[in-house]
Motif scaffolding. Structure first.
Motif, PDB file in Angstrom:
ATOM      1  N   GLN A  13      45.917  55.748  18.486  1.00  0.00           N
ATOM      2  CA  GLN A  13      47.275  56.137  18.879  1.00  0.00           C
ATOM      3  C   GLN A  13      47.437  56.069  20.397  1.00  0.00           C
ATOM      4  N   GLN A  14      46.438  56.559  21.106  1.00  0.00           N
ATOM      5  CA  GLN A  14      46.506  56.523  22.567  1.00  0.00           C
ATOM      6  C   GLN A  14      46.468  55.086  23.077  1.00  0.00           C
ATOM      7  N   ALA A  15      45.665  54.235  22.443  1.00  0.00           N
ATOM      8  CA  ALA A  15      45.595  52.831  22.846  1.00  0.00           C
ATOM      9  C   ALA A  15      46.938  52.139  22.611  1.00  0.00           C
ATOM     10  N   GLN A  16      47.593  52.426  21.504  1.00  0.00           N
ATOM     11  CA  GLN A  16      48.901  51.846  21.231  1.00  0.00           C
ATOM     12  C   GLN A  16      49.939  52.335  22.245  1.00  0.00           C
ATOM     13  N   LYS A  17      49.877  53.603  22.596  1.00  0.00           N
ATOM     14  CA  LYS A  17      50.790  54.153  23.599  1.00  0.00           C
ATOM     15  C   LYS A  17      50.575  53.457  24.937  1.00  0.00           C
ATOM     16  N   MET A  18      49.310  53.277  25.310  1.00  0.00           N
ATOM     17  CA  MET A  18      49.009  52.604  26.572  1.00  0.00           C
ATOM     18  C   MET A  18      49.485  51.152  26.545  1.00  0.00           C
ATOM     19  N   GLN A  19      49.356  50.503  25.401  1.00  0.00           N
ATOM     20  CA  GLN A  19      49.814  49.127  25.274  1.00  0.00           C
ATOM     21  C   GLN A  19      51.332  49.052  25.497  1.00  0.00           C
ATOM     22  N   ARG A  20      52.074  49.990  24.944  1.00  0.00           N
ATOM     23  CA  ARG A  20      53.528  50.027  25.159  1.00  0.00           C
ATOM     24  C   ARG A  20      53.851  50.288  26.630  1.00  0.00           C
ATOM     25  N   GLN A  21      53.114  51.199  27.244  1.00  0.00           N
ATOM     26  CA  GLN A  21      53.336  51.505  28.656  1.00  0.00           C
ATOM     27  C   GLN A  21      53.019  50.288  29.530  1.00  0.00           C
ATOM     28  N   LEU A  22      51.961  49.573  29.187  1.00  0.00           N
ATOM     29  CA  LEU A  22      51.582  48.378  29.929  1.00  0.00           C
ATOM     30  C   LEU A  22      52.661  47.305  29.816  1.00  0.00           C
ATOM     31  N   ALA A  23      53.183  47.092  28.631  1.00  0.00           N
ATOM     32  CA  ALA A  23      54.243  46.101  28.427  1.00  0.00           C
ATOM     33  C   ALA A  23      55.487  46.484  29.228  1.00  0.00           C
ATOM     34  N   ALA A  24      55.827  47.769  29.246  1.00  0.00           N
ATOM     35  CA  ALA A  24      56.986  48.234  30.013  1.00  0.00           C
ATOM     36  C   ALA A  24      56.762  48.032  31.508  1.00  0.00           C
ATOM     37  N   ALA A  25      55.558  48.302  31.982  1.00  0.00           N
ATOM     38  CA  ALA A  25      55.237  48.117  33.401  1.00  0.00           C
ATOM     39  C   ALA A  25      55.308  46.641  33.777  1.00  0.00           C
ATOM     40  N   GLN A  26      54.813  45.773  32.907  1.00  0.00           N
ATOM     41  CA  GLN A  26      54.869  44.337  33.182  1.00  0.00           C
ATOM     42  C   GLN A  26      56.316  43.853  33.250  1.00  0.00           C
ATOM     43  N   GLU A  27      57.158  44.351  32.367  1.00  0.00           N
ATOM     44  CA  GLU A  27      58.577  43.984  32.391  1.00  0.00           C
ATOM     45  C   GLU A  27      59.232  44.480  33.675  1.00  0.00           C
ATOM     46  N   GLN A  28      58.883  45.683  34.080  1.00  0.00           N
ATOM     47  CA  GLN A  28      59.419  46.239  35.321  1.00  0.00           C
ATOM     48  C   GLN A  28      59.022  45.353  36.506  1.00  0.00           C
ATOM     49  N   LEU A  29      57.767  44.912  36.535  1.00  0.00           N
ATOM     50  CA  LEU A  29      57.295  44.058  37.626  1.00  0.00           C
ATOM     51  C   LEU A  29      57.981  42.696  37.609  1.00  0.00           C
ATOM     52  N   ALA A  30      58.297  42.184  36.437  1.00  0.00           N
ATOM     53  CA  ALA A  30      58.965  40.889  36.342  1.00  0.00           C
ATOM     54  C   ALA A  30      60.383  40.970  36.905  1.00  0.00           C
ATOM     55  N   GLN A  31      60.991  42.153  36.897  1.00  0.00           N
ATOM     56  CA  GLN A  31      62.363  42.329  37.381  1.00  0.00           C
ATOM     57  C   GLN A  31      62.433  42.823  38.833  1.00  0.00           C
ATOM     58  N   ALA A  32      61.435  43.588  39.267  1.00  0.00           N
ATOM     59  CA  ALA A  32      61.456  44.167  40.613  1.00  0.00           C
ATOM     60  C   ALA A  32      61.296  43.076  41.659  1.00  0.00           C
ATOM     61  N   GLU A  33      62.029  43.200  42.749  1.00  0.00           N
ATOM     62  CA  GLU A  33      61.948  42.217  43.818  1.00  0.00           C
ATOM     63  C   GLU A  33      61.379  42.852  45.083  1.00  0.00           C
ATOM     64  N   VAL A  34      60.616  42.046  45.823  1.00  0.00           N
ATOM     65  CA  VAL A  34      60.076  42.428  47.120  1.00  0.00           C
ATOM     66  C   VAL A  34      60.412  41.308  48.097  1.00  0.00           C
ATOM     67  N   THR A  35      60.459  41.638  49.380  1.00  0.00           N
ATOM     68  CA  THR A  35      60.775  40.642  50.393  1.00  0.00           C
ATOM     69  C   THR A  35      59.684  40.648  51.450  1.00  0.00           C
ATOM     70  N   GLY A  36      59.243  39.446  51.801  1.00  0.00           N
ATOM     71  CA  GLY A  36      58.286  39.278  52.882  1.00  0.00           C
ATOM     72  C   GLY A  36      58.968  38.580  54.041  1.00  0.00           C
ATOM     73  N   GLN A  37      58.512  38.866  55.257  1.00  0.00           N
ATOM     74  CA  GLN A  37      59.127  38.285  56.443  1.00  0.00           C
ATOM     75  C   GLN A  37      58.078  37.739  57.391  1.00  0.00           C
ATOM     76  N   ALA A  38      58.522  36.808  58.209  1.00  0.00           N
ATOM     77  CA  ALA A  38      57.678  36.281  59.277  1.00  0.00           C
ATOM     78  C   ALA A  38      58.571  35.983  60.474  1.00  0.00           C
ATOM     79  N   GLY A  39      57.961  35.944  61.643  1.00  0.00           N
ATOM     80  CA  GLY A  39      58.713  35.642  62.853  1.00  0.00           C
ATOM     81  C   GLY A  39      59.767  36.681  63.166  1.00  0.00           C
ATOM     82  N   GLY A  40      59.447  37.939  62.903  1.00  0.00           N
ATOM     83  CA  GLY A  40      60.399  39.002  63.186  1.00  0.00           C
ATOM     84  C   GLY A  40      61.655  38.904  62.342  1.00  0.00           C
ATOM     85  N   GLY A  41      61.514  38.386  61.128  1.00  0.00           N
ATOM     86  CA  GLY A  41      62.651  38.283  60.230  1.00  0.00           C
ATOM     87  C   GLY A  41      63.365  36.944  60.285  1.00  0.00           C
ATOM     88  N   LEU A  42      62.864  35.993  61.088  1.00  0.00           N
ATOM     89  CA  LEU A  42      63.494  34.671  61.157  1.00  0.00           C
ATOM     90  C   LEU A  42      63.381  33.930  59.828  1.00  0.00           C
TER      91      LEU A  42
END
Length: 115
Positions: A13-42
């Motif tokens: 039961q705990q393994a299945q719960k963790m599997q659901r949590q992992l799938a939800a986290a992966q979906e969250q990461l697929a949607q979340a955006e991050v921004t990287g910069q170089a040259g002081g934002g150029l």
């Protein structure tokens, strides 16, 4: 079940719960955006936390036909910065899930599942 023996139903039961949590986290990461910069934002690069590049922004003042190498270096630097930010978000999001199964099944002595 003998005393001291792990409850297999509880572990499953705990393994299945963790599997659901992992799938939800992966979906969250697929949607979340991050921004990287170089040259002081150029140059900036926006990616998903899963690594998919969504947007590249280049300030026109950095575009010099006589110095393409600098622009190339800035793009690579912005991509690397976005990758670092994505990795940090992945670790923050997935970190709590990484050790869970090992902690839960540590008494089993199974390879990769705790001590």
């Amino acid at each position: 079940m003998r005393p001291g023996q792990p409850d297999m139903n509880m572990i499953l039961q705990q393994a299945q719960k963790m599997q659901r949590q992992l799938a939800a986290a992966q979906e969250q990461l697929a949607q979340a955006e991050v921004t990287g910069q170089a040259g002081g934002g150029l140059v900036s690069v926006t990616t998903t936390a899963a690594g998919e590049i969504r947007k590249v922004t280049i300030d026109p003042k950095v575009v010099d036909p006589e110095d393409v190498e600098t622009l190339q270096d800035l793009v690579v630097g912005a991509i690397a910065d976005a990758a670092r930010a994505a990795k940090a978000l992945q670790e923050q999001t997935m970190g709590p899930l990484a050790g869970g199964l090992g902690d839960m099944a540590g008494g089993l002595g199974l390879p990769g599942l705790g001590a």
